[in-house]
Design a protein around this motif. Structure first.
Motif, PDB file in Angstrom:
ATOM      1  N   SER A   1      65.756  87.331  79.300  1.00  0.00           N
ATOM      2  CA  SER A   1      66.442  86.724  79.847  1.00  0.00           C
ATOM      3  C   SER A   1      65.506  86.260  81.174  1.00  0.00           C
ATOM      4  O   SER A   1      65.244  87.486  81.691  1.00  0.00           O
ATOM      5  N   ARG A   2      66.065  85.069  82.131  1.00  0.00           N
ATOM      6  CA  ARG A   2      65.424  84.895  83.178  1.00  0.00           C
ATOM      7  C   ARG A   2      66.372  84.643  84.265  1.00  0.00           C
ATOM      8  O   ARG A   2      65.585  84.138  85.205  1.00  0.00           O
ATOM      9  N   GLY A   3      67.692  85.308  83.658  1.00  0.00           N
ATOM     10  CA  GLY A   3      68.241  84.891  84.911  1.00  0.00           C
ATOM     11  C   GLY A   3      68.303  86.125  86.028  1.00  0.00           C
ATOM     12  O   GLY A   3      67.726  87.110  85.834  1.00  0.00           O
ATOM     13  N   TYR A   4      69.781  85.697  86.464  1.00  0.00           N
ATOM     14  CA  TYR A   4      69.695  87.218  87.694  1.00  0.00           C
ATOM     15  C   TYR A   4      70.315  88.945  87.314  1.00  0.00           C
ATOM     16  O   TYR A   4      71.034  88.270  85.797  1.00  0.00           O
ATOM     17  N   ARG A   5      70.468  89.546  87.636  1.00  0.00           N
ATOM     18  CA  ARG A   5      70.481  90.801  86.934  1.00  0.00           C
ATOM     19  C   ARG A   5      70.451  91.411  87.691  1.00  0.00           C
ATOM     20  O   ARG A   5      69.798  91.262  89.237  1.00  0.00           O
ATOM     21  N   LEU A   6      70.739  93.330  87.572  1.00  0.00           N
ATOM     22  CA  LEU A   6      70.473  93.857  89.056  1.00  0.00           C
ATOM     23  C   LEU A   6      68.909  94.657  88.386  1.00  0.00           C
ATOM     24  O   LEU A   6      69.257  94.904  87.434  1.00  0.00           O
ATOM     25  N   PRO A   7      68.825  95.326  89.567  1.00  0.00           N
ATOM     26  CA  PRO A   7      66.919  95.423  89.185  1.00  0.00           C
ATOM     27  C   PRO A   7      67.301  97.109  88.458  1.00  0.00           C
ATOM     28  O   PRO A   7      68.247  97.640  88.716  1.00  0.00           O
ATOM     29  N   SER A   8      66.731  97.397  87.475  1.00  0.00           N
ATOM     30  CA  SER A   8      66.221  98.697  87.068  1.00  0.00           C
ATOM     31  C   SER A   8      65.798 100.049  87.718  1.00  0.00           C
ATOM     32  O   SER A   8      65.844  99.920  89.523  1.00  0.00           O
ATOM     33  N   GLU A   9      66.600 101.428  87.947  1.00  0.00           N
ATOM     34  CA  GLU A   9      66.078 102.680  88.404  1.00  0.00           C
ATOM     35  C   GLU A   9      64.978 102.382  89.137  1.00  0.00           C
ATOM     36  O   GLU A   9      64.430 102.698  90.366  1.00  0.00           O
ATOM     37  N   ALA A  10      63.989 102.401  88.253  1.00  0.00           N
ATOM     38  CA  ALA A  10      62.337 102.351  88.903  1.00  0.00           C
ATOM     39  C   ALA A  10      61.724 101.326  89.931  1.00  0.00           C
ATOM     40  O   ALA A  10      61.371 101.570  90.041  1.00  0.00           O
ATOM     41  N   GLU A  11      62.712  99.977  88.779  1.00  0.00           N
ATOM     42  CA  GLU A  11      62.318  98.849  89.940  1.00  0.00           C
ATOM     43  C   GLU A  11      62.847  99.072  91.581  1.00  0.00           C
ATOM     44  O   GLU A  11      61.950  98.846  92.390  1.00  0.00           O
ATOM     45  N   TRP A  12      64.031  99.371  91.631  1.00  0.00           N
ATOM     46  CA  TRP A  12      64.105 100.138  92.893  1.00  0.00           C
ATOM     47  C   TRP A  12      63.865 101.407  93.771  1.00  0.00           C
ATOM     48  O   TRP A  12      63.235 101.373  94.768  1.00  0.00           O
ATOM     49  N   ALA A  13      63.476 102.186  92.702  1.00  0.00           N
ATOM     50  CA  ALA A  13      62.272 103.299  93.394  1.00  0.00           C
ATOM     51  C   ALA A  13      61.647 102.966  94.164  1.00  0.00           C
ATOM     52  O   ALA A  13      60.449 103.345  94.921  1.00  0.00           O
ATOM     53  N   TRP A  14      60.069 102.066  93.206  1.00  0.00           N
ATOM     54  CA  TRP A  14      58.950 101.485  93.427  1.00  0.00           C
ATOM     55  C   TRP A  14      59.727 100.681  95.202  1.00  0.00           C
ATOM     56  O   TRP A  14      58.525 100.761  95.272  1.00  0.00           O
ATOM     57  N   ALA A  15      60.171  99.806  94.972  1.00  0.00           N
ATOM     58  CA  ALA A  15      60.219  99.471  96.031  1.00  0.00           C
ATOM     59  C   ALA A  15      60.507  99.591  97.145  1.00  0.00           C
ATOM     60  O   ALA A  15      60.387  99.599  98.383  1.00  0.00           O
ATOM     61  N   ALA A  16      61.459 100.644  96.710  1.00  0.00           N
ATOM     62  CA  ALA A  16      61.908 101.706  98.276  1.00  0.00           C
ATOM     63  C   ALA A  16      60.721 103.155  98.710  1.00  0.00           C
ATOM     64  O   ALA A  16      60.731 103.239  99.962  1.00  0.00           O
ATOM     65  N   SER A  17      60.065 103.202  97.654  1.00  0.00           N
ATOM     66  CA  SER A  17      59.325 103.959  98.865  1.00  0.00           C
ATOM     67  C   SER A  17      58.379 103.955  98.271  1.00  0.00           C
ATOM     68  O   SER A  17      57.162 105.102  98.570  1.00  0.00           O
ATOM     69  N   VAL A  18      57.479 103.128  97.710  1.00  0.00           N
ATOM     70  CA  VAL A  18      55.497 103.249  97.098  1.00  0.00           C
ATOM     71  C   VAL A  18      55.432 102.572  98.411  1.00  0.00           C
ATOM     72  O   VAL A  18      55.758 101.451  98.576  1.00  0.00           O
TER      73      VAL A  18
END
Length: 152
Positions: free
Chosen positions: A1-18
């Motif tokens: 799917s190319r629509g909207y969704r919730l971020p995965s936990e891994a995506e959230w963790a990367w965006a928040a901490s790296v």
């Protein structure tokens, strides 16, 4: 799917901490407590009458949720990943996310979803850490979500 969704936990963790150099932050503002002034919307003295535990000496000026964008964006240009509202992510909760390396979207079924990030109700060391994971299935006043989209 190319629509909207919730971020995965891994995506959230990367965006928040790296960080830009690949190191990982312990807290949204850096490695040490207490948070500097205007670091985000956390349990502070403005909400002390309604909250059990607050960050000593910290005052973000908002007893509950702040208007979006009230605090600076993180190094990726994302607002309020840490503080203001805790966030639902797409992943179904499991106590030890063993499948993270091979399956960054986590288990496909389950009743409880992962919640990441501190909110205006959090002021303790454990909840303020970016590695903190909560879970649930019910709404609560300090819980929200953000949307993500698959890259094209």
């Amino acid at each position: 799917s190319r629509g909207y969704r919730l971020p995965s936990e891994a995506e959230w963790a990367w965006a928040a901490s790296v960080t830009g150099d690949g190191s990982v932050r312990r807290f949204g503002w850096g490695q040490e407590l207490p948070p500097p002034a205007r670091a985000g919307n956390f349990a502070d003295r403005s909400g002390a009458t309604a909250l059990g535990e607050t960050i000593a000496g910290y005052d973000d000026g908002f007893p509950v949720a702040a208007p979006r964008g009230s605090f600076a964006a993180n190094r990726h240009g994302i607002f309020d990943l840490d503080g203001n509202a805790a966030e639902w992510v797409n992943d179904v909760y499991e106590p030890l996310p063993a499948a993270t390396a091979s399956d960054p979207l986590g288990p496909q079924t389950g009743e409880l979803h992962v919640i990441r990030g501190a909110s205006w109700r959090h002021g303790d060391l454990t909840s303020l850490r970016l590695a903190f994971r909560d879970y649930g299935k019910d709404a609560r006043p300090d819980l929200g979500f953000r949307i993500a989209r698959y890259a094209e």
